[in-house]
Scaffold this active site. Structure first.
Site, short mmCIF file in Angstrom:
data_model
loop_
_atom_site.label_atom_id
_atom_site.label_comp_id
_atom_site.label_asym_id
_atom_site.label_seq_id
_atom_site.Cartn_x
_atom_site.Cartn_y
_atom_site.Cartn_z
N TYR A 117 44.82 29.33 54.91
CA TYR A 117 45.63 28.37 54.15
C TYR A 117 46.69 27.68 55.01
O TYR A 117 47.41 26.81 54.52
CB TYR A 117 46.32 29.06 52.97
CG TYR A 117 45.35 29.39 51.88
CD1 TYR A 117 44.42 30.40 52.07
CD2 TYR A 117 45.34 28.69 50.69
CE1 TYR A 117 43.51 30.71 51.09
CE2 TYR A 117 44.42 29.00 49.70
CZ TYR A 117 43.51 30.01 49.90
OH TYR A 117 42.60 30.31 48.93
N LYS B 209 39.21 42.43 55.11
CA LYS B 209 37.82 42.38 55.61
C LYS B 209 37.88 42.69 57.10
O LYS B 209 37.38 41.93 57.96
CB LYS B 209 37.22 41.00 55.29
CG LYS B 209 35.74 40.87 55.56
CD LYS B 209 34.88 41.63 54.59
CE LYS B 209 33.42 41.60 55.05
NZ LYS B 209 32.55 42.48 54.23
N ASP C 8 35.01 43.19 49.95
CA ASP C 8 33.83 43.05 49.08
C ASP C 8 33.66 44.28 48.19
O ASP C 8 33.38 44.17 47.00
CB ASP C 8 32.55 42.75 49.89
CG ASP C 8 32.43 43.57 51.16
OD1 ASP C 8 33.35 44.34 51.48
OD2 ASP C 8 31.39 43.45 51.84
N ASP D 7 43.59 35.00 46.71
CA ASP D 7 43.19 33.88 45.87
C ASP D 7 41.94 34.27 45.08
O ASP D 7 41.87 34.11 43.85
CB ASP D 7 42.93 32.67 46.77
CG ASP D 7 42.84 31.37 46.00
OD1 ASP D 7 43.04 31.38 44.77
OD2 ASP D 7 42.57 30.33 46.63
O1 AKG Z 1 46.43 24.60 45.89
C1 AKG Z 1 45.34 24.54 45.35
O2 AKG Z 1 44.84 23.48 45.01
C2 AKG Z 1 44.59 25.80 45.05
C3 AKG Z 1 45.43 27.03 45.22
C4 AKG Z 1 44.88 28.20 44.52
O3 AKG Z 1 43.73 28.29 44.15
C5 AKG Z 1 45.79 29.30 44.22
O4 AKG Z 1 46.90 29.32 44.68
O5 AKG Z 1 45.36 30.23 43.50
MG MG Z 2 43.30 30.17 43.19
#
Ligand code: AKG
Ligand code: MG
Ligand code: NDP
Length: 407
Positions: free
Chosen positions: A151, A218, A272, A296
């Site tokens: 990210y 992982k 997983d 996420d």
């Molecule tokens: O920032 C986004 O568009 C997605 C972020 C996301 O899925 C989250 O933070 O759970």
């Molecule tokens: Mg998300």
């Protein structure tokens, strides 16, 4: 009535005035619908809990599509400064285009404000519908690292000058062969950001009296990023919480599998495999600390076990400030239809009140929400899971929750 800002003391505690100014971002897509609904519920619960002695003074700040329309900027420094200055804020979801266009504004807010812990509780609220046989066994909190990993936004498109340069650098200098037409993304995971996130997760487990913290990674495949996350997680447990934590190994080797009073077991699981364990034996997991991408994925999957994304709250918490938001996104196909479940943002509001020390308002929200669902009046997402339920609109759901308090 004196409207003032929330402030933070050096020891991290908050000074919350009775009439705090709280910035909000409405959000894109279904954001305005769920924001309006959540605001109704939050205001009524504060009134019911404190009888006019406390009240939120809402302050709109702009981001996303509305931000672009109002100010010409998707996310301005002014918005970020306002959130920082007011310490606590709440937001609706913001759209991120796939494969092109602007980078995620949600991620940018987290990075710029250093909101390093994405905290997502996953708790069954009776009688929310669930696909699990024993949903009451689900009570976990995900602590997701919120500032780095893939990210970080460091990536180059296939065929670009930059990706060609990286690929030739990897081949010539590092001896690593990467297909010439690859897109390239970088996955940084640092000691500092891992340790502060895991420390926050362990502190939470101590505060709440929870028995385990699981490091989800992982690390068999990505040894020096995900594997290192696990290693540094164990390190910080020993360094900062040596007297309060034991490893799973120690639990069996030293304590014959009997968890000593007052000690938290730190364990790790490969990502997983953990996805199946939280379905089969959810009662073995309490706090999950994990890098950004795993967090996420698992937070949406866990949400499905307790009613779906419409019921999944969250918070982004740093040392300076905190921004509360639902786990889900803008659900664009429902935008403006007054249809989706505002429960996610309403429960994020309850988390915000807990964070501010307004426990009475938080508790009223949770009770009234559960009572409304019990009465069988729910939005479409829950209606399709509950036989005989009456489907109502997003705004009607908010009003029904508010009504529960008036009775
Ligand atoms: O920032 C986004 O568009 C997605 C972020 C996301 O899925 C989250 O933070 O759970
Ligand atoms: Mg998300
Ligand atoms: N923090 C943020 O602001 C986030 C932003 N996003 C962004 O949101 C956009 C859309 O993402 P997408 O992947 O479709 O994921 P979303 O979370 O927006 O929606 C996916 C599906 O989840 C269900 N859902 C979501 N919210 C609710 C709700 N409040 N009530 C009931 N059901 C709900 C719906 O399911 P069904 O179709 O079954 O009815 C919906 O179609 C993207 O631009 C993405 O980047 C995504 C995640 C977080």
């Amino acid at each position: 009535m004196k409207e003032t800002k929330i402030t933070k003391n050096n020891d991290g505690t908050l000074n919350v005035p009775d009439f705090p100014i709280i910035p909000f971002i409405e959000g894109d897509g279904t954001g305005p619908d769920i924001w309006r609904a959540a605001k109704i519920v939050m205001d009524i619960m504060v009134q019911a809990a404190y009888n006019g002695k406390r009240k939120i003074i809402w302050l709109e700040v702009y981001a996303g599509e509305k931000g672009y329309q109002e100010t010409g900027e998707w996310l301005s420094d002014k918005t970020l400064d306002m959130i920082k200055a007011h310490v606590v804020a709440i937001k609706g979801p913001l759209t991120t285009p796939v494969g092109k266009g602007i980078r995620s504004l949600n991620v940018t807010i987290r990075q710029k404000l250093d909101l390093y812990a994405c905290v997502r509780p996953v708790k069954y609220i009776d009688p929310v519908p669930s696909p699990m046989k024993h949903p009451e066994k689900i009570d976990m909190v995900v602590f997701r690292e919120n500032t780095e990993d893939v990210y970080a936004g460091i990536e180059w498109e296939s065929g670009s000058e930059e990706s060609k340069r990286i690929i030739s650098f990897l081949k010539e200098t590092m001896g690593a062969d990467v297909a010439a037409d690859s897109g390239i993304g970088i996955k940084p995971i640092s000691v500092k950001n891992t340790k502060r996130l895991v420390a926050k997760a362990i502190s939470y487990a101590i505060e709440q009296g929870l028995p385990t913290v699981t490091l989800m990674h992982k690390g068999n495949i990505m040894k020096f990023t995900e594997g290192a996350f696990s290693k540094w997680g164990y390190e910080v447990a020993k360094e900062k919480f040596g007297d309060r934590t034991i490893t799973e190994q120690e639990l069996f080797d030293t304590y014959n599998g009997v968890q000593p009073e007052g000690k938290i077991v730190i364990k790790d699981r490969i990502a997983d495999m953990l996805f199946q364990q939280v379905l089969l034996r959810p009662e073995e997991y309490h706090v999950i600390a994990t890098p950004n991408l795993n967090g996420d994925y698992i937070s949406d999957a866990l949400a499905a076990q307790v009613g779906g994304l419409g019921m999944a709250p969250g918070a982004n918490i740093g040392d300076e400030c905190a921004v509360f938001e639902a786990t889900h996104g803008t659900a664009p196909k429902y935008a403006g239809l007054d249809k989706v479940n505002p429960g996610s943002l309403i429960l994020s509001g309850a988390m915000m009140f807990d964070y501010m020390g307004w426990k009475e308002a938080a508790s009223l929200i949770r009770k009234a929400l559960a009572a409304t669902i019990k009465a069988g009046t729910v939005t479409y997402d829950l209606a399709r899971q509950i036989q005989g339920a009456k489907e109502i609109r997003c705004s009607e759901f908010a009003k029904a929750i508010a009504e529960k308090i008036k009775k």
